[in-house]
Write a protein that holds these residues in place. Structure first.
Motif, short mmCIF file in Angstrom:
data_model
loop_
_atom_site.label_atom_id
_atom_site.label_comp_id
_atom_site.label_asym_id
_atom_site.label_seq_id
_atom_site.Cartn_x
_atom_site.Cartn_y
_atom_site.Cartn_z
N SER A 135 -1.81 -5.03 -2.70
CA SER A 135 -2.19 -4.63 -1.35
C SER A 135 -3.61 -5.11 -1.02
N ILE A 136 -4.50 -4.99 -1.97
CA ILE A 136 -5.87 -5.47 -1.77
C ILE A 136 -5.88 -6.98 -1.60
N PHE A 137 -5.09 -7.69 -2.41
CA PHE A 137 -5.00 -9.14 -2.29
C PHE A 137 -4.55 -9.56 -0.89
N PHE A 138 -3.49 -8.93 -0.39
CA PHE A 138 -2.98 -9.29 0.93
C PHE A 138 -3.93 -8.83 2.05
N SER A 139 -4.68 -7.78 1.81
CA SER A 139 -5.68 -7.36 2.79
C SER A 139 -6.80 -8.39 2.90
N VAL A 140 -7.24 -8.91 1.76
CA VAL A 140 -8.26 -9.96 1.76
C VAL A 140 -7.69 -11.22 2.41
N ALA A 141 -6.44 -11.55 2.10
CA ALA A 141 -5.80 -12.72 2.72
C ALA A 141 -5.71 -12.54 4.23
N PHE A 142 -5.44 -11.31 4.68
CA PHE A 142 -5.37 -11.03 6.12
C PHE A 142 -6.71 -11.33 6.79
N TRP A 180 -0.63 -1.84 -9.97
CA TRP A 180 -0.23 -3.20 -9.62
C TRP A 180 -0.03 -3.33 -8.11
N MET A 181 0.66 -2.38 -7.49
CA MET A 181 0.90 -2.44 -6.05
C MET A 181 -0.41 -2.31 -5.27
N LYS A 182 -1.32 -1.51 -5.77
CA LYS A 182 -2.63 -1.39 -5.12
C LYS A 182 -3.37 -2.72 -5.18
N GLY A 183 -3.31 -3.38 -6.31
CA GLY A 183 -3.94 -4.70 -6.44
C GLY A 183 -3.33 -5.72 -5.50
N GLY A 197 0.81 -1.21 0.00
CA GLY A 197 0.00 0.00 0.00
C GLY A 197 0.85 1.26 0.00
N PHE A 198 1.89 1.27 0.82
CA PHE A 198 2.77 2.44 0.85
C PHE A 198 3.56 2.58 -0.45
N ARG A 199 3.92 1.47 -1.06
CA ARG A 199 4.60 1.53 -2.36
C ARG A 199 3.67 2.07 -3.43
N ALA A 200 2.40 1.69 -3.38
CA ALA A 200 1.43 2.19 -4.36
C ALA A 200 1.32 3.70 -4.28
N VAL A 201 1.25 4.23 -3.07
CA VAL A 201 1.17 5.68 -2.90
C VAL A 201 2.45 6.35 -3.42
N SER A 202 3.59 5.75 -3.11
CA SER A 202 4.86 6.31 -3.54
C SER A 202 4.99 6.30 -5.07
#
Length: 81
Positions: free
Chosen positions: A65-72, A60-63, A43-48
């Protein structure tokens, strides 16, 4: 600059928590914290990347981040139930 400090502290806390649970042998919670770490870093990389003008990389980084958020959330559900 303040966002970088908050991000650094948050990432440090999550990674230390993952290490503590690895040492304690509670691997389910360690995986939960590692998944949170991946979601946060992506998520921080996507913003950067977006700030630097790299739109495709930010998407891509946002996607990721969303994938790992769902996995969390799924891993948290497995641990709790």
């Amino acid at each position: 600059m303040k966002r970088n400090w908050i991000a650094g502290l948050l990432l440090s806390a999550v990674s230390i928590a993952a290490l503590v649970f690895i040492i304690k042998g509670n691997l389910y919670v360690a995986v939960l914290f590692m998944t949170a770490l991946f979601a946060l870093t992506n998520g921080f990389r996507a913003v950067s990347f977006k700030e630097k003008g790299f739109e495709r990389e930010a998407k891509w980084m946002k996607g990721m981040s969303i994938f790992f958020s769902v996995a969390f959330v799924i891993i948290l559900g497995i641990i709790l139930f």
